[in-house]
Write a protein that holds these residues in place. Structure first.
Motif: not given
Ligand code: ZN
Length: 289
Positions: A69, A113-114, A116, A134-135, A138, A143
């Protein structure tokens, strides 16, 4: 002992898994010297991993769960070497962040959260199965919900939690429900309503244990609850490390040992240190009988 209880609800129209992973998380804390925040994040990921593992069909199937993430904890890896076991690691086991305003550990902040969530399953086929999503936050429960829905097309609900105290992990685990294709809206509504009780699932596991949770919250829903399956943290790296060393080739290994006096390899999952010296060469490279 850690365990997983599975069952089906509504005469088979939904399936449920309740996971208790307290000892697994404590073992991870001990191996990796995790901060409470790192333990919360890896503990949730290990609980997801335990769920993935118990859903593999064959004993030789394997999986890898990778969560990346972009947060200060770095990447999280979870996998398994044999049935009923998981193992995992985080890149930064010493990660620490201020407690959130609601008093909870900031797992979402640590994971980020940037990036996957990736699940790779080796099912003995030519190509591994790779699912990726994609997350969202986080926080990992959300997720994994998103992953199951978007990547595997399963309507589901996930609750995960790790409760720490001064001795380490007091309780950890999760509850995962999957609605099967012929589930109707009413069932989904009922399940969503029940899941709202699990905002603090680790506290509930500490108080009741997963058997009681299964019976109390799900027993009345035309349920069939199966016997518990055991679960633990285990790393079977011995054979794998030997394979890596053999892969280097005898000449290369001999050179390293000559130059450095030994060849040292550490397993990232269990921190076990393997040291090979000249006297190990024959044994390492003996041909298989
Ligand atoms: Zn190991």
């Amino acid at each position: 002992m850690d365990k997983i209880i599975k069952g089906v609800l509504f005469n088979g129209k939904a399936r449920i898994a309740l996971i208790e992973s307290t000892e697994t998380v404590n073992k991870a804390i001990k191996i990796h010297d995790l901060t409470p925040l790192a333990a919360a994040a890896l503990g949730r990921a290990l609980t997801i991993g335990a769920y993935i593992e118990t859903n593999l069909k064959s004993e030789s199937d394997r999986f890898n769960l990778i969560i990346n993430g972009g947060g200060p904890i770095g990447k999280i890896y979870v996998s398994s070497d044999r049935p009923h076991t998981v193992k995992g690691l985080v890149e930064n086991p010493q990660v620490d962040l201020p407690i959130r305003k609601d008093g909870k550990l900031d797992v979402g902040g640590a994971v980020g959260k940037n990036g996957d969530l990736v699940v790779v399953k080796d099912l003995g086929l030519k190509e591994p199965y790779i699912g990726r999503c994609k997350l969202v936050s986080g926080e990992l429960a959300e997720d994994y919900t998103n992953y199951l829905y978007k990547s595997e097309g399963i309507l589901n609900a996930v609750a995960l939690g790790v409760l720490n105290d001064s001795n380490g992990c007091k309780a950890a685990g999760g509850i995962i429900i999957e609605a099967l294709p012929d589930a109707d809206d009413n069932m989904v509504f009922i399940l969503e309503d029940i899941m709202s009780n699990f905002t603090n699932v680790s506290q509930l596991i500490a108080e009741k244990g997963i058997e009681e949770i299964a019976n109390f919250y799900f027993g009345h829903l035309d349920a069939e609850i199966f016997p518990a399956e055991k679960l633990g943290y285990k790393c079977d790296c011995w054979a794998k490390i030997r394979r890596i060393v053999r892969g280097l080739g005898r000449a290369e290994v001999e050179d390293i040992i000559k130059e450095q006096g030994m060849l040292e390899i550490k397993c990232d999952y269990c921190r076990k240190n393997y040291v090979y010296t000249e006297k190990d060469l024959d044994y390492l490279f003996e041909e298989k009988k």
